[in-house]
Each structure stands twice: as structure tokens, then as C-alpha cells.
Design a protein around this motif. Structure first.
Motif, mmCIF file in Angstrom:
data_model
loop_
_atom_site.group_PDB
_atom_site.id
_atom_site.type_symbol
_atom_site.label_atom_id
_atom_site.label_comp_id
_atom_site.label_asym_id
_atom_site.label_seq_id
_atom_site.Cartn_x
_atom_site.Cartn_y
_atom_site.Cartn_z
ATOM 1 N N UNK A 1 0.809 -1.216 0.000
ATOM 2 C CA UNK A 1 0.000 0.000 0.000
ATOM 3 C C UNK A 1 0.846 1.272 0.000
ATOM 4 N N UNK A 2 1.952 1.245 0.730
ATOM 5 C CA UNK A 2 2.802 2.432 0.837
ATOM 6 C C UNK A 2 4.208 2.017 1.247
ATOM 7 N N UNK A 3 5.168 2.918 1.005
ATOM 8 C CA UNK A 3 6.563 2.610 1.304
ATOM 9 C C UNK A 3 7.255 3.802 1.959
ATOM 10 N N UNK A 4 8.156 3.499 2.893
ATOM 11 C CA UNK A 4 9.058 4.480 3.477
ATOM 12 C C UNK A 4 10.422 4.220 2.848
ATOM 13 N N UNK A 5 10.910 5.186 2.062
ATOM 14 C CA UNK A 5 12.124 4.982 1.271
ATOM 15 C C UNK A 5 13.226 5.944 1.720
ATOM 16 N N UNK A 6 14.417 5.429 2.084
ATOM 17 C CA UNK A 6 15.530 6.324 2.421
ATOM 18 C C UNK A 6 16.105 6.944 1.153
ATOM 19 N N UNK A 7 16.305 8.247 1.164
ATOM 20 C CA UNK A 7 16.822 8.966 -0.010
ATOM 21 C C UNK A 7 17.998 9.823 0.421
ATOM 22 N N UNK A 8 19.128 9.644 -0.224
ATOM 23 C CA UNK A 8 20.332 10.414 0.111
ATOM 24 C C UNK A 8 20.281 11.764 -0.594
ATOM 25 N N UNK A 9 20.158 12.819 0.183
ATOM 26 C CA UNK A 9 20.028 14.168 -0.356
ATOM 27 C C UNK A 9 21.401 14.819 -0.447
ATOM 28 N N UNK A 10 22.003 14.761 -1.624
ATOM 29 C CA UNK A 10 23.341 15.333 -1.819
ATOM 30 C C UNK A 10 23.338 16.849 -1.749
ATOM 31 N N UNK A 11 22.169 17.454 -1.938
ATOM 32 C CA UNK A 11 22.081 18.910 -1.857
ATOM 33 C C UNK A 11 22.088 19.393 -0.410
ATOM 34 N N UNK A 12 21.990 18.450 0.523
ATOM 35 C CA UNK A 12 22.078 18.786 1.947
ATOM 36 C C UNK A 12 23.273 18.095 2.584
ATOM 37 N N UNK A 13 24.311 17.884 1.783
ATOM 38 C CA UNK A 13 25.532 17.287 2.325
ATOM 39 C C UNK A 13 25.486 15.784 2.450
ATOM 40 N N UNK A 14 24.573 15.137 1.741
ATOM 41 C CA UNK A 14 24.524 13.679 1.758
ATOM 42 C C UNK A 14 23.713 13.085 2.901
ATOM 43 N N UNK A 15 22.890 13.893 3.567
ATOM 44 C CA UNK A 15 22.061 13.359 4.652
ATOM 45 C C UNK A 15 20.949 12.501 4.066
ATOM 46 N N UNK A 16 20.493 11.533 4.839
ATOM 47 C CA UNK A 16 19.392 10.687 4.410
ATOM 48 C C UNK A 16 18.063 11.288 4.863
ATOM 49 N N UNK A 17 17.105 11.302 3.950
ATOM 50 C CA UNK A 17 15.756 11.741 4.272
ATOM 51 C C UNK A 17 14.791 10.637 3.857
ATOM 52 N N UNK A 18 13.669 10.576 4.541
ATOM 53 C CA UNK A 18 12.693 9.522 4.274
ATOM 54 C C UNK A 18 11.624 10.030 3.314
ATOM 55 N N UNK A 19 11.467 9.313 2.218
ATOM 56 C CA UNK A 19 10.471 9.683 1.211
ATOM 57 C C UNK A 19 9.262 8.757 1.333
ATOM 58 N N UNK A 20 8.075 9.341 1.268
ATOM 59 C CA UNK A 20 6.836 8.565 1.288
ATOM 60 C C UNK A 20 6.432 8.237 -0.144
ATOM 61 N N UNK A 21 6.151 6.962 -0.383
ATOM 62 C CA UNK A 21 5.687 6.550 -1.709
ATOM 63 C C UNK A 21 4.390 5.754 -1.596
ATOM 64 N N UNK A 22 3.449 6.098 -2.442
ATOM 65 C CA UNK A 22 2.240 5.293 -2.573
ATOM 66 C C UNK A 22 2.572 4.002 -3.314
ATOM 67 N N UNK A 23 1.939 2.928 -2.905
ATOM 68 C CA UNK A 23 2.050 1.683 -3.638
ATOM 69 C C UNK A 23 0.854 1.529 -4.577
#
Length: 305
Positions: free
Chosen positions: A94-116
Motif C-alpha cells: 500500500x505504501x513505502x518508506x524509502x531512504x533517499x540520500x540528499x546530496x544537496x544537503x551534504x549527503x544526509x538521508x531523508x525519508x520519502x513517502x511513496x504510494x504503492x
């Protein structure tokens, strides 16, 4: 001796990473506990806060990179799922929590919400305006005919055996008022679209459940023409978003997913729906203090970033 030093260095890096993951998981657990009341208010009656929290903790255990995400982005994705009444990172899809490496913020990981795929269908059903909705893959030995224009039509007769490889995906909906619509895309079109527009193409559901993500893509393309209410459109717009602010209605919180300058933002064609008037600005929740808290057939389809 050099190899020994290298071995020690690698072990040290691995140990440091494990400690970061362990610390991050503990922090996320504390965060879920502190926001238990807000999550509970958002969830449908069939989904208890305890069960939802266990799903989130299971997701953290299954993907250590989620533990490295910023707490606010993780909480934003969790609340998105809760308010939509969708189970994150379960076999239901139904949905996913996806880690995304944000290089524009120095490579920090942010969690992206995705619909399934199943989550998108659930939201469409809940709108009360859909009579039927389905999506299928077409294989090379199936009988498949479709036509656009003044008299659009779609006919699919699956082969009884030896159906062959998947070559197309399509989605069809019928509304309670008698309207209908469909969208068709070749597998090559889907792959190209995902590679061009999805920042999470190389990991997550695109790699573990490609067919479901492909069906979701054609389903979104078909539903953009459906006469559905603005609430549904806002819910769909929360797909593939990173949100670092918390509100009683997460659909009103702006997306902070970085976009490459060379990649134009997809025109949604539903801009009127996504432009929220000033008087409906989200009401922010009070944040508890935390220690160490740091253009083609798809034109107009919000991408999985």
C-alpha cells in the motif's frame, strides 16, 4: 601490516555505521512513542496504533538506511501513511518508506513517502466515485487491442498458456456516473519514465516489485483524467514526497524533494487542485523536544521521485 591496518580501518567504519543505525533506530522508536496520540487520531479504526508502530519498526529493521534518515522526514512519511490509512512497507504494497540520500544537503538521508499500487487503488475506491478500477500486464502471446480517439476502446484476452514476456501495462476505471477511461504503456516506456523521473528507481519497490510500480504508473496516468474530488488529488500528490514539517493534514505540507536543475518538474495538469489557498494553510503540531534531533502519455503524472 598494511593489510591489517586496512582491516582494522574497515572494521572501525563498519562498527561506527552499526552504532549510527542502532542509535537512529532508538531515536525513531522514541519519536513514534511521543507521537503515538497524533498517529492514533489519524489511523482508521481497523488499524491500531500498536500494530502501525510495529510496521514502522519492522521497516527500520529491514532497511538500516531508514534509521539514518532525519527524524522529521521519517515522522513526516509515517504521518502521511497514517493519515491516508495505508500500511507502510508490508506485503500489501500500500505504501513505502524509502531512504533517499540528499546530496544537496551534504549527503544526509531523508525519508520519502511513496504510494504503492494497492494504496492508490484503495484511495480511489474510498473516494466513492469509482465503480470499478483495475490494472494488468499484457504478455506477448495475449490478444490485446486498444484504440484512442473519438471511440476509445481496449480489449485484452490473456493467452491460456505460454503467455510470454510482459510487453504492455494498462489501467481502466469506470465511475459511478457512467464515465470511464484507460491508459496503456509499453514496458519500455515505463522503464524510461522511471529512470528519468524516479530518484528511487535503483532501490526500493521499483527493484523489488516492478510490476506493481508499473501498474501504479499507468493507473496514475489514467486517473488524472477522472472526475474525482480535490481531496483525492491532494492525496495522490503526496506520493513520492519528502516532508520536514508536521501538520494535522500532511497533504497540505509542501514537498521538499530536491529536483535536478536539468530535469524539469512534470506539469501536473491538476495545478488548480494542488494550489492550496492561503486560508487552508496547514496547522503545525507542537514538536516535542528531542535529544540530538537534527511530456508524453505521462505528461501531468506526478513522478516517483
Amino acid at each position: 601490516m598494511a593489510s591489517t591496518k586496512t582491516g582494522v580501518t574497515k572494521m572501525t567504519v563498519a562498527q561506527k555505521r552499526n552504532e549510527e543505525v542502532k542509535s537512529g533506530k532508538l531515536q525513531m522508536q522514541i519519536l513514534l512513542d511521543k507521537y503515538k496520540e497524533q498517529i492514533s487520531r489519524a489511523l482508521p479504526s481497523v488499524l491500531t496504533p500498536e500494530r502501525f508502530a510495529r510496521m514502522c519498526m519492522t521497516a527500520l529493521s529491514a532497511n538500516p538506511q531508514l534509521c539514518l534518515c532525519t527524524p522529521l522526514s521519517f515522522l513526516g512519511a509515517v504521518l502521511n501513511a497514517a493519515q491516508l490509512g495505508l500500511e507502510p512497507n508490508t506485503p500489501l504494497g500500500e505504501a513505502y518508506l524509502i531512504p533517499y540520500k540528499n546530496n544537496k544537503k551534504g549527503g544526509v538521508y531523508e525519508c520519502q513517502f511513496q504510494l504503492g499500487y494497492k494504496g492508490l487503488m484503495s484511495l480511489a475506491w474510498r473516494s466513492g466515485e469509482i465503480k470499478s478500477i483495475e490494472a494488468h500486464e499484457v504478455r506477448e502471446n495475449d490478444l490485446f487491442e486498444y484504440e484512442y480517439g473519438l471511440n476509445p476502446s481496449c480489449r485484452h484476452v490473456p493467452a491460456r498458456k505460454d503467455r510470454g514476456k510482459v510487453i504492455f501495462y494498462y489501467a481502466i476505471y469506470h465511475t459511478v456516473s457512467g464515465g470511464y477511461g484507460f491508459e496503456v504503456a509499453s514496458k519500455e516506456d515505463i522503464i524510461q519514465f522511471a529512470q528519468d523521473k524516479s530518484k528511487a528507481f535503483n532501490n526500493g519497490p521499483w527493484q523489488t516489485d516492478f510490476d506493481a510500480m508499473a501498474k501504479k504508473t499507468v493507473l496514475k496516468a489514467a486517473l488524472k483524467y477522472a472526475p474525482l474530488k480535490s481531496e483525492f488529488q491532494r492525496q495522490v500528490a503526496s506520493d513520492s514526497t519528502i516532508k520536514n514539517n508536521i501538520a494535522d493534514d500532511m497533504t497540505l505540507v509542501p514537498d521538499e524533494t530536491p529536483r535536478d536543475e536539468e530535469t524539469p518538474t512534470i506539469d501536473t495538469e491538476a495545478a488548480d487542485v494542488n494550489q492550496i489557498p492561503e486560508h487552508t494553510a496547514p496547522t503545525e503540531m507542537a514538536m516535542p523536544e528531542m535529544d540530538a534531533m537534527p511530456a508524453d502519455m505521462f505528461a501531468g503524472v506526478p513522478a516517483d521521485k
